[in-house]
Motif scaffolding. Structure first.
Motif, mmCIF file in Angstrom:
data_model
loop_
_atom_site.group_PDB
_atom_site.id
_atom_site.type_symbol
_atom_site.label_atom_id
_atom_site.label_comp_id
_atom_site.label_asym_id
_atom_site.label_seq_id
_atom_site.Cartn_x
_atom_site.Cartn_y
_atom_site.Cartn_z
ATOM 1 N N LEU A 69 -17.093 82.938 38.150
ATOM 2 C CA LEU A 69 -16.467 82.649 37.247
ATOM 3 C C LEU A 69 -15.315 83.954 37.024
ATOM 4 O O LEU A 69 -14.143 84.413 36.954
ATOM 5 N N VAL A 128 -13.665 85.070 40.082
ATOM 6 C CA VAL A 128 -11.735 84.386 39.763
ATOM 7 C C VAL A 128 -11.148 85.813 38.870
ATOM 8 O O VAL A 128 -9.797 85.704 38.971
ATOM 9 N N GLY A 129 -11.522 86.403 37.879
ATOM 10 C CA GLY A 129 -10.709 86.993 36.692
ATOM 11 C C GLY A 129 -10.567 88.165 37.754
ATOM 12 O O GLY A 129 -9.932 88.879 37.492
ATOM 13 N N LEU A 142 -7.445 90.697 36.477
ATOM 14 C CA LEU A 142 -7.708 90.433 34.642
ATOM 15 C C LEU A 142 -8.304 92.822 34.866
ATOM 16 O O LEU A 142 -9.297 92.837 34.973
ATOM 17 N N ARG A 181 -9.480 86.098 28.517
ATOM 18 C CA ARG A 181 -9.354 84.445 29.141
ATOM 19 C C ARG A 181 -10.674 84.089 29.904
ATOM 20 O O ARG A 181 -10.432 82.878 30.127
ATOM 21 N N ILE A 182 -11.958 85.392 30.226
ATOM 22 C CA ILE A 182 -12.987 84.386 31.268
ATOM 23 C C ILE A 182 -14.275 84.501 30.022
ATOM 24 O O ILE A 182 -15.151 83.747 30.091
ATOM 25 N N PRO A 199 -13.913 82.297 26.660
ATOM 26 C CA PRO A 199 -14.174 81.061 26.140
ATOM 27 C C PRO A 199 -15.882 80.432 26.788
ATOM 28 O O PRO A 199 -16.679 79.513 26.813
ATOM 29 N N ALA A 200 -15.985 81.336 28.134
ATOM 30 C CA ALA A 200 -17.165 80.565 28.767
ATOM 31 C C ALA A 200 -18.006 80.743 27.601
ATOM 32 O O ALA A 200 -19.101 80.531 27.243
ATOM 33 N N PHE A 223 -12.262 80.427 47.229
ATOM 34 C CA PHE A 223 -14.023 80.113 47.720
ATOM 35 C C PHE A 223 -14.753 78.437 48.600
ATOM 36 O O PHE A 223 -13.575 78.337 47.986
ATOM 37 N N ARG A 267 -14.593 76.674 42.058
ATOM 38 C CA ARG A 267 -14.004 78.112 40.551
ATOM 39 C C ARG A 267 -13.209 77.948 40.004
ATOM 40 O O ARG A 267 -12.392 78.917 39.614
ATOM 41 N N LEU A 294 -11.496 77.028 36.116
ATOM 42 C CA LEU A 294 -11.921 77.683 35.464
ATOM 43 C C LEU A 294 -12.408 75.881 33.685
ATOM 44 O O LEU A 294 -11.292 75.438 33.900
ATOM 45 N N TRP A 308 -12.528 75.267 31.298
ATOM 46 C CA TRP A 308 -12.165 75.123 29.781
ATOM 47 C C TRP A 308 -10.660 75.101 30.030
ATOM 48 O O TRP A 308 -9.710 74.819 28.617
ATOM 49 N N PHE A 366 -2.992 80.252 36.363
ATOM 50 C CA PHE A 366 -3.923 81.661 36.314
ATOM 51 C C PHE A 366 -3.706 82.700 36.476
ATOM 52 O O PHE A 366 -3.679 84.114 35.935
ATOM 53 N N ARG A 376 -4.474 76.919 43.263
ATOM 54 C CA ARG A 376 -4.069 77.940 42.452
ATOM 55 C C ARG A 376 -3.852 79.516 42.869
ATOM 56 O O ARG A 376 -2.926 80.857 42.657
#
Lengths: 288, 262
Positions: free
Chosen positions: A182, A185-186, A191, A199-200, A203-204, B77, B81, B83, B85, B94, B140
């Motif tokens: 994850l 992804v950021g 970011l 943002r990651i 919340p995680a 990916f 993946r 998120l 939440w 995003f 995305r």
């Protein structure tokens, strides 16, 4: 004629729908029934024991002096509630836990976040904090009394210490175990460090943070008793000590029940307050 | 245009994942990287995406040397993946943090329509099936209009039906902006379905073995003879690519056995 046939057809369709529903439904209804049953099952043992003991004392099979029957405990509780004593004591205890919890949790979150997010800071902070954690918290009591006096400050300090460590460990551990996938992804969306944290990471980390706070709160209640044992004129812990010195087991049990209720209420409140934050979780949390 | 010049990657433990890769991918081209496991396909994608740094050589996008994640490069990916939440809508949005609200709304809604998940916009990722999640993940990546899109075996965990429908969704999105696509796969059929060119790679260290142009017209008929021929050509190339390095250790073992026998 056609209408009736149509209705017959739809009726048939309905029945087959119902058949399908009946085939599909049992799982959910059965589950619900089993779930209700299990809740009631949990009540069975304590209620049965209470009734048995009540009966034994009423019929003179046992003497209820040291182990008072439920009716006497309830009477004591309501008497304490009527004089207002119960509320003063409960409020005092709650206030101490609250202040201690806030101090302990905030410092635990801050230090846990620092040590979780930076390797340098972790190497700087963690060994010291782990060493301090190895000290039984009660061992601080004499020192706290010398430093902070015998009144509220020393009690709150003890509770804060008790709350601090599980929160610190939980937060730092949660940050360290955030899924690398994850985080990537950021990174792909470029970011910044702050954005990544907001943002990651944040919340995680939330679900584990809630668990850390809950265990911190539980320890807060544990340490408030210890704190009130070391000399208090108010609080549920005081009721316990007073009950022991005056030979009033019903008062001790009343205080214990009050602790159980307060602890459960506080925990439920914390869970309810944080639920909106972790609603996305793919787990069976409702059962816990 | 995306180009690799003498690209190499050696990991800290000494593993040579990629060795001297030279390749040019034209604008709007779909290139499939095929090869067995351990031939550096994923490593190559991670280098382009900026998630790892190359040990030697460079990657250029329209002349600009890539160092780190680039706004014009998107990636899908192997796993979705998403998120957990964020709702499906917010997951797709995003990468659109810098875009104004109306534009974001429009782009995400359009993407949702394209992948057929409009009615799921406000649900959590956990409520979606694996194929739906991967569709969201593709949306995305597309929604930021990347010039280069990297796909890292995005369909490998899905069943054949879902995979075929996702190929269509992917081509549907691709038609709109025609980004350059680098697709990593170990599925030869998938490569022939999607790609304009297949690059067959060879393991230990990862390097390019052969390039095969796939000039079939779109949409491609999976049951036609030309399709079959292309698949067979790639399979043959793969076969050769795997044989070449394996002879080496075999001979080595024989030599060692001989030495022991002595």
């Amino acid at each position: 004629m056609t209408e009736s046939r149509e209705s017959a057809v739809t009726g048939q369709a309905w029945s087959s729908h119902e058949g399908a529903a009946a085939l599909a439904a049992p799982t959910s209804t059965e589950k619900r029934r089993a779930f209700d049953g299990r809740i009631l099952l949990g009540f069975f043992l304590p209620v049965a024991i209470a009734l048995l003991w009540e009966g034994a004392v009423t019929f003179g099979l046992a003497e209820g002096r040291l182990v008072p029957p439920p009716s006497r405990i309830i009477a004591t509780l309501s008497a304490l509630a009527q004089t207002g004593e119960l509320w003063t004591h409960a409020w005092m205890t709650l206030w101490r836990v609250l202040v201690g919890f806030v101090i302990g949790a905030v410092s635990g979150i801050v230090l846990g976040a620092l040590s979780g997010s930076s390797q340098t800071l972790r190497q700087l902070l963690d060994p010291t904090l782990q060493a301090l954690r190895a000290i039984p918290s009660i061992a601080w009591v004499p020192l706290f009394i010398l430093w902070l006096g015998i009144f509220e400050a020393s009690k709150v300090a003890l509770i804060a210490v008790g709350v601090f460590f599980p929160v610190y460990l939980g937060i730092a551990g949660a940050i360290l175990s955030v899924d690398r996938k994850l985080v990537e992804v950021g990174q792909v969306f470029r970011l910044s460090r702050v954005q990544l944290a907001r943002r990651i990471l944040l919340p995680a980390v939330l679900p584990e943070a809630v668990i850390a706070l809950r265990s911190g709160l539980g320890l807060g209640f544990m340490f408030v008793v210890a704190a009130e044992f070391m000399g208090a004129s108010e609080g549920l812990g005081y009721l316990l000590v007073d009950g022991q010195q005056m030979g009033k087991p019903d008062q001790i049990l009343a205080a214990i029940i009050a602790f159980a209720i307060l602890g459960k209420l506080a925990d439920s409140l914390l869970v309810a307050a944080t639920r909106p934050l972790v609603r996305w979780q793919d787990i069976v949390r409702e059962r816990l | 245009m995306l180009s690799f010049e003498h690209l190499s990657k050696t990991y800290a433990d000494g593993t040579r994942a990629l060795s001297d890769i030279n390749l040019t991918v034209h604008e709007g081209e779909i290139v499939a990287l095929i090869g067995g496991s351990g031939c550096g396909k994923t490593t190559l994608l991670r280098l382009i995406a900026g998630l790892d740094r190359e040990s030697a050589g460079r990657i250029r996008l329209d002349g600009e040397v890539l160092s780190g994640p680039h706004p014009a490069v998107g990636i899908v990916f192997q796993e979705p993946r998403l998120l957990p939440w964020l709702s499906v809508f917010d997951n797709i949005a995003f990468g659109l943090a810098g875009v104004n609200a109306a534009e974001r709304q429009a782009r995400v809604t359009h993407a949702l329509e394209k992948i057929g998940l409009v009615e799921h916009a406000n649900r959590w990722p956990r409520d979606l099936s694996g194929g739906q999640q991967q569709r969201v993940s593709i949306a995305r990546a597309f929604v930021t209009n990347p010039k280069v899109l990297l796909l890292d075996e995005p369909f490998s965990a899905l069943d054949a039906f879902t995979r075929a429908s996702l190929h269509d969704h992917l081509l549907g999105l691709w038609e709109e902006t025609r980004p350059t696509v680098v697709l990593v796969t170990h599925d030869v059929q998938e490569a022939v379905t999607l790609a304009d060119r297949a690059v067959v790679m060879q393991p230990k260290p990862g390097r390019i073995f052969d390039e095969l142009p796939l000039t079939l017209s779109r949409p491609r008929d999976r049951t036609g003879l030309p399709f079959e021929t292309s698949v067979r050509r790639i399979l043959t190339a793969l076969d050769h690519s795997l044989k070449a390095p394996q002879q080496q250790p075999q001979r080595e073992r024989d030599r060692q056995a001989a030495a022991l026998w002595w």
